[in-house]
Design a protein around this motif. Structure first.
Motif, PDB file in Angstrom:
ATOM      1  N   THR A 148       0.845  -1.194   0.000  1.00 40.14           N
ATOM      2  CA  THR A 148       0.000   0.000   0.000  1.00 40.14           C
ATOM      3  C   THR A 148       0.881   1.245   0.000  1.00 40.14           C
ATOM      4  N   SER A 186      -3.737   2.401  -2.702  1.00 39.79           N
ATOM      5  CA  SER A 186      -4.533   2.574  -1.482  1.00 39.79           C
ATOM      6  C   SER A 186      -3.691   3.035  -0.295  1.00 39.79           C
ATOM      7  N   ILE A 204      -4.437  -2.222  -4.530  1.00 33.49           N
ATOM      8  CA  ILE A 204      -3.628  -2.169  -3.304  1.00 33.49           C
ATOM      9  C   ILE A 204      -2.541  -1.112  -3.424  1.00 33.49           C
TER      10      ILE A 204
END
Length: 585
Positions: A272, A552, A549
């Protein structure tokens, strides 16, 4: 003709645009008549010649598979070859011809209908859809017997002015799809089928846009109609307006650009933006699927459904796979993953999907003697599988996953049988991993609500969202009449998911999600916000989830997810999840 839209089940993402080519089922043209007693053996010979012709046809398709084909494609052809050789299809029609004097086509259709009725009693979607494989092999036999052919029109692949073809059929077999792959075959639409059908799996592996479960598409769509398949939504648009056609061609081009970009992140770790690494695993049905998992960059196999070994075992003899046969398959997968962990789920069959087709089916099979309940009731069958899995663990990291546990005594009995299998192997001086990890599928609401007893006894947990949602909402998601009620964002489902993930993390026990939610990018950020650090999915979805991902921020998602979990209004939850997806960091 006015434009119209059909809605079905999305099974393979992407956009396809082309002209409809209809395939007519041979079964619709079958004639029923009685043969003279003096002609019975000639009719038997005609049937057996058809079986041999189909066997040769399947062998040719298998032999001519391109070397770069996904490994599972050959395995599907092998399954159809096994079904063709099964007495229930190869011999029972012969008995019908001899005893009832039916013509070969009528005898075959009669037997297929009888076997199909037995499959209809099966509750589990994955195994229930194996009925389709029997019907597809039967359809292939009928085409030989009736002299009809499954074919696409000849099109010069170099002629770019020719439109792509959208195959529209009541059903289409994986073998036929493979024969079409070198033609201008852009996508397919079928009346039958579901997420777990072999045809759907082949569509995903070949990356062909598809929509199935359309009910009567083959009757509504006409030959040469312009057709758009929106594989993302399971939507089919027939005779679209020029404006709609232009919009979808642009979406098609955008899809191609996006896919090219995804290829660039294959070797990147799934981290992330604020530095948390996420583990991405693959779900597989066949040992050969490991090649695709590796190519997608999976960290390992999070769910190996062992049911594939029991597919096609539907003859009267009911010969189950031996320990050696199972061991060979599990070892193949373990070696193929080259040191990455392989999580093997033990057999998920039972009264709702009987290994003995003569067995009386439970009145409510979804709640009957299935999965671990069945295995505990058949300890020798269970021990055979446990021994095979344990033996495979000597060749690489293996985890044992137990489905449908709900009671402490079930866990304890399972652990006792695993200990027994281990001791047997020790006594025989057969190597295995003494410290093999044992985990539980959390797929029954009772298990989610009584999680401490699982945490106390198990090494890891895997949330099966498909069944958890189904059981929580009392919805059969493959039943068209109620499937619209199947909602992963129902407040009760989200409560259970968040609770399991939070409790597992607090106890420092690994937890993953291996159901469809894990591979659906609509839910990636929501699951991250719940604290999920391990996702297991079909390999085709892995790069799309990885991209989510990479874009994020966990801290932000955690705060938003807490707000979502406090809501009890489905519309507000859906809107908040969509807003979460649109965030740009």
């Amino acid at each position: 003709m006015a434009s119209f839209t059909l809605h079905g089940i999305p099974v393979s993402r992407g956009i396809a645009v082309g002209r409809a080519h209809l395939l007519t089922p041979a079964a619709l043209d079958v004639k029923h008549y009685l043969v003279a007693e003096t002609q019975v053996e000639a009719e038997v010979l005609r049937f057996r010649d058809a079986v041999e012709a189909v066997r040769e046809e399947l062998q040719t398709i298998r032999r001519d598979l391109p070397k770069d084909s996904p490994a599972e494609l050959g395995a599907f052809i092998d399954v159809h070859t096994l079904i063709l050789a099964d007495p229930m299809l190869a011999e029972m029609p012969v008995d019908i011809i001899r005893h009832r004097q039916y013509n070969a086509e009528w005898a075959l259709v009669t037997q297929i209908e009888e076997v199909s009725a037995q499959f209809d009693e099966i509750e589990d979607p994955y195994l229930r859809e194996r009925k389709t494989d029997v019907q597809q092999v039967g359809e292939r036999l009928l085409k030989v017997l009736t002299g009809t052919a499954t074919a696409l029109p000849e099109i010069d692949g170099e002629d770019s002015s020719q439109p792509n073809i959208i195959v529209v059929a009541h059903d289409i077999s994986p073998a036929d799809m493979l024969q079409f792959r070198d033609r201008a075959f852009a996508g397919f639409v079928t009346d039958l089928g579901g997420q777990n059908s072999h045809t759907a799996i082949v569509a995903r592996s070949l990356d062909i846009p598809a929509a199935v479960g359309m009910d009567n598409a083959s009757q509504l769509i006409l030959q040469d109609d312009w057709v758009i398949i929106d594989g993302d939504g399971g939507v089919v648009i027939v005779d679209p307006s020029p404006l709609v056609l232009m919009q979808y061609r642009e979406r098609q081009a955008q899809h191609a650009r996006d896919r090219k970009k995804l290829g660039k992140i294959k070797k990147l770790p799934a981290i992330t933006r604020d530095g948390t690494e996420i583990t991405l695993l693959a779900n597989i049905e066949l040992p050969e699927d490991c090649k695709h998992a590796m190519e997608s960059g999976a960290h390992g196999v999070g769910l190996f459904r062992s049911e594939f070994l029991f597919m096609g075992r539907i003859d009267e003899k009911q010969e189950l796979p031996t320990e050696e046969e199972q061991f060979s398959a599990y070892k193949f997968a373990v070696v193929a993953m080259k040191g990455r962990p392989v999580t093997i789920r033990t057999l998920d069959v039972g009264a709702d999907k009987p290994l003995d087709t003569a067995e009386q089916t439970a009145l409510n099979p979804a709640l009957g003697l299935r999965a671990i309940r069945y295995c505990l009731a058949e300890p020798q069958l269970f021990l055979t599988q446990l021994r095979a899995i344990l033996r495979a663990s000597a060749f690489g990291p293996v985890k044992l996953l137990i489905p449908m546990l709900a009671h402490a005594f079930e866990i304890d009995q399972t652990l006792s049988l695993i200990a027994q299998a281990k001791q047997q192997l020790r006594d025989e001086k057969i190597r295995f991993d003494e410290s093999i990890q044992i985990g539980a599928m959390i797929e029954i609401p009772a298990a989610a609500l009584a999680l401490p007893m699982f945490i106390k006894r198990m090494d890891f947990l895997s949330i099966g969202t498909n069944d958890l949602i189904q059981y929580t909402l009392a919805i059969d998601r493959v039943d068209h009449e109620v499937s619209h009620l199947y909602n992963p964002l129902h407040p009760a489902v989200l409560f259970l998911l968040a609770s399991v993930i939070a409790q597992a993390r607090k106890a420092e026990i690994p937890v993953s999600v291996c159901g469809e939610m894990a591979g659906d990018i609509k839910y990636t950020r929501l699951l991250l916000g719940m604290g999920l650090l391990e996702f297991s999915m079909d390999p085709t979805h892995l790069l799309s989830v990885k991209q989510e991902i990479l874009n994020s921020n966990l801290d932000s998602l955690t705060l938003q997810t807490k707000k979502i979990l406090r809501s009890t209004e489905p519309s507000a939850i859906a809107e908040a999840v969509q807003c979460m997806r649109e965030l740009v960091y």
